[in-house]
Design a protein around this motif. Structure first.
Motif, PDB file in Angstrom:
ATOM      1  N   LYS A  42      62.274   2.750  99.190  1.00  0.00           N
ATOM      2  CA  LYS A  42      60.967   2.297  98.715  1.00  0.00           C
ATOM      3  C   LYS A  42      59.880   2.639  99.725  1.00  0.00           C
ATOM      4  O   LYS A  42      59.771   3.773 100.126  1.00  0.00           O
ATOM      5  N   ASP A  89      53.278   3.401  89.354  1.00  0.00           N
ATOM      6  CA  ASP A  89      54.487   2.603  89.111  1.00  0.00           C
ATOM      7  C   ASP A  89      55.213   2.297  90.420  1.00  0.00           C
ATOM      8  O   ASP A  89      55.723   1.190  90.610  1.00  0.00           O
ATOM      9  N   ASP A  90      55.267   3.291  91.326  1.00  0.00           N
ATOM     10  CA  ASP A  90      55.867   3.067  92.641  1.00  0.00           C
ATOM     11  C   ASP A  90      55.125   1.939  93.358  1.00  0.00           C
ATOM     12  O   ASP A  90      55.744   0.995  93.848  1.00  0.00           O
ATOM     13  N   CYS A 110      55.810  -1.500  92.109  1.00  0.00           N
ATOM     14  CA  CYS A 110      57.127  -2.011  92.547  1.00  0.00           C
ATOM     15  C   CYS A 110      57.118  -2.476  93.995  1.00  0.00           C
ATOM     16  O   CYS A 110      57.909  -3.332  94.374  1.00  0.00           O
ATOM     17  N   TRP A 111      56.256  -1.908  94.802  1.00  0.00           N
ATOM     18  CA  TRP A 111      56.225  -2.218  96.226  1.00  0.00           C
ATOM     19  C   TRP A 111      55.324  -3.397  96.563  1.00  0.00           C
ATOM     20  O   TRP A 111      55.406  -3.942  97.668  1.00  0.00           O
ATOM     21  N   ASP A 151      55.080  -6.592  96.075  1.00  0.00           N
ATOM     22  CA  ASP A 151      55.600  -7.868  96.556  1.00  0.00           C
ATOM     23  C   ASP A 151      56.325  -7.763  97.896  1.00  0.00           C
ATOM     24  O   ASP A 151      56.467  -8.757  98.602  1.00  0.00           O
TER      25      ASP A 151
END
Length: 98
Positions: A8, A71-72, A75-76, A78
């Protein structure tokens, strides 16, 4: 089988620590291929070095890059601060084979 690891938005030194642990898990697995993704710019150098030092029988057989997407980032949000990924623009994926 392929082991898929996505680091990530982890940056060094954490990304290198996670990569080293991933190689250890891969070494002890039955998988024939490791797919490791990271935004860390030094990952190519660090992975090559770790393989040469610890697992010389493995090789990086392919490297692919793609642009970081919204989108990446979603996702990161939090788990990472924006400063972790604001200075990079690509995700690199390394294919390691036994």
């Amino acid at each position: 089988m392929t082991m898929i690891i996505d680091l990530k938005a982890a940056r060094c030194p954490d990304a290198t620590l996670y990569m080293t642990k991933s190689l250890e898990v891969f070494f002890h697995s039955e998988d024939s291929t490791l797919e490791l993704s990271s935004i860390e710019p030094s990952m190519a150098r660090n992975l090559k070095y770790r393989l040469a030092m610890l697992y010389p029988e493995y090789e990086i057989t392919e490297v692919a890059t793609r642009a970081i997407t919204s989108d990446d980032v979603a996702c990161w949000l939090d788990d990472f601060d924006e400063e972790d990924y604001e200075s990079v623009s690509v995700v690199s994926t390394f294919i390691v084979k036994r």
